[in-house]
Design a protein around this motif. Structure first.
Motif, PDB file in Angstrom:
ATOM      1  N   VAL A  15       0.729  -1.263   0.034  1.00  0.00           N
ATOM      2  CA  VAL A  15      -0.084  -0.087  -0.090  1.00  0.00           C
ATOM      3  C   VAL A  15       0.839   1.118   0.011  1.00  0.00           C
ATOM      4  CG1 VAL A  15      -1.642   1.378   1.397  1.00  0.00           C
ATOM      5  CG2 VAL A  15      -1.880  -1.040   1.049  1.00  0.00           C
ATOM      6  N   LEU A  16       2.031   1.179   0.955  1.00  0.00           N
ATOM      7  CA  LEU A  16       2.895   2.376   0.874  1.00  0.00           C
ATOM      8  C   LEU A  16       3.557   2.754  -0.354  1.00  0.00           C
ATOM      9  CD1 LEU A  16       3.764   1.889   4.851  1.00  0.00           C
ATOM     10  CD2 LEU A  16       1.992   3.557   3.840  1.00  0.00           C
ATOM     11  N   LEU A  17       3.978   1.833  -0.863  1.00  0.00           N
ATOM     12  CA  LEU A  17       4.826   1.901  -2.025  1.00  0.00           C
ATOM     13  C   LEU A  17       4.262   1.819  -3.419  1.00  0.00           C
ATOM     14  CD1 LEU A  17       7.952  -0.773  -1.135  1.00  0.00           C
ATOM     15  CD2 LEU A  17       7.676   1.730  -0.781  1.00  0.00           C
ATOM     16  N   LEU A  18       3.014   1.395  -3.366  1.00  0.00           N
ATOM     17  CA  LEU A  18       2.561   1.360  -4.818  1.00  0.00           C
ATOM     18  C   LEU A  18       1.467   2.509  -4.836  1.00  0.00           C
ATOM     19  CD1 LEU A  18       2.335  -2.623  -5.196  1.00  0.00           C
ATOM     20  CD2 LEU A  18       3.877  -1.024  -6.137  1.00  0.00           C
ATOM     21  N   THR A  19       0.734   2.859  -3.672  1.00  0.00           N
ATOM     22  CA  THR A  19      -0.311   3.922  -3.931  1.00  0.00           C
ATOM     23  C   THR A  19       0.396   5.116  -4.482  1.00  0.00           C
ATOM     24  OG1 THR A  19      -1.478   3.094  -1.988  1.00  0.00           O
ATOM     25  CG2 THR A  19      -1.903   5.211  -2.799  1.00  0.00           C
ATOM     26  N   PRO A  20       1.290   5.646  -4.232  1.00  0.00           N
ATOM     27  CA  PRO A  20       1.960   6.773  -5.188  1.00  0.00           C
ATOM     28  C   PRO A  20       2.216   6.623  -6.646  1.00  0.00           C
ATOM     29  CG  PRO A  20       3.217   6.646  -2.987  1.00  0.00           C
ATOM     30  CD  PRO A  20       2.432   5.482  -3.420  1.00  0.00           C
ATOM     31  N   ILE A  21       2.358   5.397  -6.773  1.00  0.00           N
ATOM     32  CA  ILE A  21       2.645   4.982  -8.256  1.00  0.00           C
ATOM     33  C   ILE A  21       1.400   4.932  -8.981  1.00  0.00           C
ATOM     34  CG2 ILE A  21       3.380   3.296 -10.089  1.00  0.00           C
ATOM     35  CD1 ILE A  21       5.457   2.443  -7.711  1.00  0.00           C
ATOM     36  N   PHE A  22       0.221   4.270  -8.519  1.00  0.00           N
ATOM     37  CA  PHE A  22      -0.849   3.839  -9.218  1.00  0.00           C
ATOM     38  C   PHE A  22      -2.008   4.950  -9.141  1.00  0.00           C
ATOM     39  CE2 PHE A  22       0.997  -0.337  -9.173  1.00  0.00           C
ATOM     40  CZ  PHE A  22       1.229  -0.375 -10.453  1.00  0.00           C
ATOM     41  N   VAL A  23      -2.033   5.645  -8.186  1.00  0.00           N
ATOM     42  CA  VAL A  23      -3.403   6.517  -8.030  1.00  0.00           C
ATOM     43  C   VAL A  23      -3.277   7.637  -9.227  1.00  0.00           C
ATOM     44  CG1 VAL A  23      -4.252   8.473  -6.485  1.00  0.00           C
ATOM     45  CG2 VAL A  23      -3.690   6.140  -5.643  1.00  0.00           C
ATOM     46  N   PRO A  24      -2.029   8.163  -9.193  1.00  0.00           N
ATOM     47  CA  PRO A  24      -2.004   9.207 -10.602  1.00  0.00           C
ATOM     48  C   PRO A  24      -2.271   8.435 -11.898  1.00  0.00           C
ATOM     49  CG  PRO A  24       0.126   9.276  -9.302  1.00  0.00           C
ATOM     50  CD  PRO A  24      -0.635   8.153  -8.674  1.00  0.00           C
ATOM     51  N   ILE A  25      -2.288   7.159 -11.893  1.00  0.00           N
ATOM     52  CA  ILE A  25      -2.432   6.302 -13.157  1.00  0.00           C
ATOM     53  C   ILE A  25      -3.982   6.327 -13.404  1.00  0.00           C
ATOM     54  CG2 ILE A  25      -2.136   4.241 -14.779  1.00  0.00           C
ATOM     55  CD1 ILE A  25       0.484   4.173 -13.439  1.00  0.00           C
ATOM     56  N   ILE A  26      -4.574   5.896 -12.464  1.00  0.00           N
ATOM     57  CA  ILE A  26      -5.952   5.699 -12.402  1.00  0.00           C
ATOM     58  C   ILE A  26      -7.044   6.837 -12.538  1.00  0.00           C
ATOM     59  CG2 ILE A  26      -5.839   3.412 -11.068  1.00  0.00           C
ATOM     60  CD1 ILE A  26      -7.510   5.919  -9.123  1.00  0.00           C
ATOM     61  N   HIS A  27      -6.187   7.883 -11.760  1.00  0.00           N
ATOM     62  CA  HIS A  27      -6.923   9.272 -12.030  1.00  0.00           C
ATOM     63  C   HIS A  27      -6.873   9.672 -13.401  1.00  0.00           C
ATOM     64  CE1 HIS A  27      -8.145  11.030  -8.284  1.00  0.00           C
ATOM     65  NE2 HIS A  27      -6.936  10.815  -7.729  1.00  0.00           N
ATOM     66  N   ALA A  28      -5.749   9.320 -14.192  1.00  0.00           N
ATOM     67  CA  ALA A  28      -5.815   9.766 -15.522  1.00  0.00           C
ATOM     68  C   ALA A  28      -6.609   9.252 -16.485  1.00  0.00           C
ATOM     69  CB  ALA A  28      -4.182   9.416 -16.052  1.00  0.00           C
ATOM     70  N   VAL A  29      -6.871   7.841 -16.239  1.00  0.00           N
ATOM     71  CA  VAL A  29      -7.928   7.109 -17.161  1.00  0.00           C
ATOM     72  C   VAL A  29      -9.418   7.252 -16.654  1.00  0.00           C
ATOM     73  CG1 VAL A  29      -6.264   5.547 -17.991  1.00  0.00           C
ATOM     74  CG2 VAL A  29      -7.553   4.832 -15.902  1.00  0.00           C
ATOM     75  N   GLY A  30      -9.611   7.814 -15.338  1.00  0.00           N
ATOM     76  CA  GLY A  30     -11.151   8.053 -14.979  1.00  0.00           C
ATOM     77  C   GLY A  30     -11.464   7.105 -14.102  1.00  0.00           C
ATOM     78  N   ILE A  31     -10.678   6.311 -13.410  1.00  0.00           N
ATOM     79  CA  ILE A  31     -11.081   5.403 -12.390  1.00  0.00           C
ATOM     80  C   ILE A  31     -11.210   6.011 -11.054  1.00  0.00           C
ATOM     81  CG2 ILE A  31     -10.638   3.216 -11.364  1.00  0.00           C
ATOM     82  CD1 ILE A  31      -8.921   2.440 -13.879  1.00  0.00           C
ATOM     83  N   ASP A  32     -12.490   5.742 -10.340  1.00  0.00           N
ATOM     84  CA  ASP A  32     -12.590   6.342  -9.085  1.00  0.00           C
ATOM     85  C   ASP A  32     -11.435   5.786  -8.113  1.00  0.00           C
ATOM     86  OD1 ASP A  32     -13.696   6.834  -6.198  1.00  0.00           O
ATOM     87  OD2 ASP A  32     -15.318   7.683  -7.252  1.00  0.00           O
ATOM     88  N   PRO A  33     -10.889   6.704  -7.423  1.00  0.00           N
ATOM     89  CA  PRO A  33      -9.673   6.318  -6.440  1.00  0.00           C
ATOM     90  C   PRO A  33     -10.239   5.370  -5.329  1.00  0.00           C
ATOM     91  CG  PRO A  33      -9.995   8.408  -6.204  1.00  0.00           C
ATOM     92  CD  PRO A  33     -10.559   8.123  -7.274  1.00  0.00           C
ATOM     93  N   VAL A  34     -11.648   5.813  -4.880  1.00  0.00           N
ATOM     94  CA  VAL A  34     -12.095   4.878  -3.907  1.00  0.00           C
ATOM     95  C   VAL A  34     -12.466   3.316  -4.408  1.00  0.00           C
ATOM     96  CG1 VAL A  34     -14.214   4.618  -2.390  1.00  0.00           C
ATOM     97  CG2 VAL A  34     -13.316   6.924  -2.624  1.00  0.00           C
ATOM     98  N   HIS A  35     -13.042   3.317  -5.457  1.00  0.00           N
ATOM     99  CA  HIS A  35     -13.259   2.016  -6.088  1.00  0.00           C
ATOM    100  C   HIS A  35     -11.902   1.218  -6.317  1.00  0.00           C
ATOM    101  CE1 HIS A  35     -14.195  -0.514 -10.068  1.00  0.00           C
ATOM    102  NE2 HIS A  35     -14.545  -1.094  -8.987  1.00  0.00           N
ATOM    103  N   PHE A  36     -10.888   1.778  -6.730  1.00  0.00           N
ATOM    104  CA  PHE A  36      -9.561   1.312  -6.871  1.00  0.00           C
ATOM    105  C   PHE A  36      -8.895   0.744  -5.415  1.00  0.00           C
ATOM    106  CE2 PHE A  36      -4.828   1.807  -6.897  1.00  0.00           C
ATOM    107  CZ  PHE A  36      -4.624   0.880  -7.981  1.00  0.00           C
TER     108      PHE A  36
END
Length: 424
Positions: free
Chosen positions: A335-356
């Motif tokens: 969680v601590l290492l991968l969240t900063p990597i993937f949250v910007p990516i899912i934001h960019a494609v329109g995935i809700d960060p709560v769902h993710f």
């Protein structure tokens, strides 16, 4: 980033404690980079200066206190009354107890260890194979990854700047669905093998009501938590303090099973757990800064974008990667290492960060129930003296059922999001 990966893997294989493995990998990057080490030290210190992070030690302490207030025994009795009459009754008791304990412990490993001690011997004595009993208990503990207050969801919300209140609410429906899916899987296996119910009679209305009354304070806790956060009485951090007070009041004045010796022991155990978690958080902040500095999220976004711009396919690609990572990294670290990597990516494609966030917690926590480094798997197998190979074979139907549910939740995000959208 290659240097971080090499140092991390070498130290991990050498048996270095996880927090120091992360910290030394981060320090190695700063020694090689043009940036001064002082920036890395500042990132380590600043990681602790967060009000939302207070929720973690409070909920950890509350979990230890509640385990000593008689709540576990009452929830076990309630679970037995409700489902022990079904085929494979004790397996259903274990799964339902995990769902009910999710609102108390917030930790899959703690839940799995508790059930292995309390229910495991009874399941084996009733004729269930050690592999089946171990698989039901270990994989069933996965439910605690979504039922509030999940420690993992708190950390994800803290690192990803996502509403922890929304994450708590979003975890409820997936937690209930996972309980149903795992119970159906346990029933099918038990039916095929001829495992008998723990009880031959359906529970009477009176016995259900009596057991429900005995368990009411434990069952009310996650409900009160959600209500108070939703209507603005507490922030998630303040809700953690409320959880501690709630546990003390229940233990001393309602159940009258909590002693000052129990409080001291709970504080001692909590300090150990919190110290470990906080060290990981602090050193992960150093690695997280290096990830951002090296523009790894942008590089991965371009790579994934080159494959597909479709949000659902992107989500499946990320989840597939997380399933693999979860088998070799502990959930908190992931969680601590991968969240900063993937949250910007899912934001960019329109995935809700709560769902993710809910799906992320399920798949990386599932790694704790699988080889090669599954903490929950080894803990349960050790307590029940179950060979790991037998566990792996017996766990496959349950792991397959969980992955099928994750795929369903990925394709239909409204299943996860309708409750938080409705309430918040």
């Amino acid at each position: 980033m290659t240097l971080i990966g090499i140092v991390f893997i070498v130290l991990l294989l050498a048996g270095m404690p996880l927090a120091f493995t992360i910290g030394l990998a981060g320090m190695a990057w700063f020694l090689e980079s043009p940036l001064p080490m002082a920036i890395g030290v500042q990132k380590v210190a600043s990681a602790t200066q967060s009000f939302p992070l207070l929720a973690v030690p409070f909920f950890v302490l509350a979990g230890h206190l509640m385990n000593r207030t008689g709540i576990t025994e009452r929830l076990l009795t309630f679970s037995r009354v409700l489902v022990s009459w079904m085929t494979g009754g004790l397996a259903h008791v274990a799964i339902l107890l995990s769902a009910l304990m999710g609102g108390v412990s917030g930790s899959a490993v703690a839940d799995a260890c508790m059930e292995a001690r309390v229910l495991g011997p009874s399941m084996i004595k009733a004729g269930y194979s050690k592999g089946y009993a171990s698989a039901v208990i270990a994989v069933g503990s996965l439910i605690t990854a979504t039922i509030p207050p999940s420690i993992g969801l708190i950390l994800y919300g803290f690192v990803g700047n996502v509403s922890i209140g929304k994450l708590f609410i979003a975890g409820i429906v997936p937690g209930i669905l996972m309980t149903i899916v795992l119970m159906l899987t346990a029933w099918r296996v038990a039916k095929a093998r001829g495992y008998q119910p723990d009880s031959t009679e359906l529970p009477s209305f009176r016995s259900v009501m009596k057991s429900l009354n005995d368990s009411k304070w434990a069952l009310l806790f996650p409900i009160l938590l959600i209500v108070f956060i939703r209507f603005g009485f507490f922030t998630p951090s303040e809700a953690g303090a409320f959880a501690v007070v709630y546990a003390v009041v229940i233990g001393f004045f309602l159940h009258r099973q909590l002693s000052w010796a129990d409080v001291r022991l709970s504080l001692k155990e909590s300090v150990t757990d919190i110290g470990m978690i906080m060290l990981i958080i602090m050193f992960s902040a150093m690695v997280g800064y290096s990830i951002v500095f090296e523009r790894l999220p942008q590089s991965l976004a371009q790579l994934i974008g080159g494959i597909s711009q479709d949000p659902t396919l992107t989500l499946f690609l990320i989840l597939g990667f997380l399933v693999i990572v979860g088998t070799v990294l502990e959930a908190t670290v992931s969680v601590l290492l991968l969240t900063p990597i993937f949250v910007p990516i899912i934001h960019a494609v329109g995935i809700d960060p709560v769902h993710f966030g809910v799906l992320l917690m399920i798949v990386i926590t599932l790694g704790g129930m699988t080889p090669p480094v599954g903490v929950a798997m080894y803990a349960v197998c050790g307590l029940l003296k179950c060979p790991t190979d037998r566990y792996v074979v017996e766990s496959l139907p349950f792991i397959g059922a969980v992955l099928a549910l994750v795929a369903l939740l990925a394709v239909f995000p409204q299943v996860v999001m309708f409750l938080p959208d409705l309430l918040m």
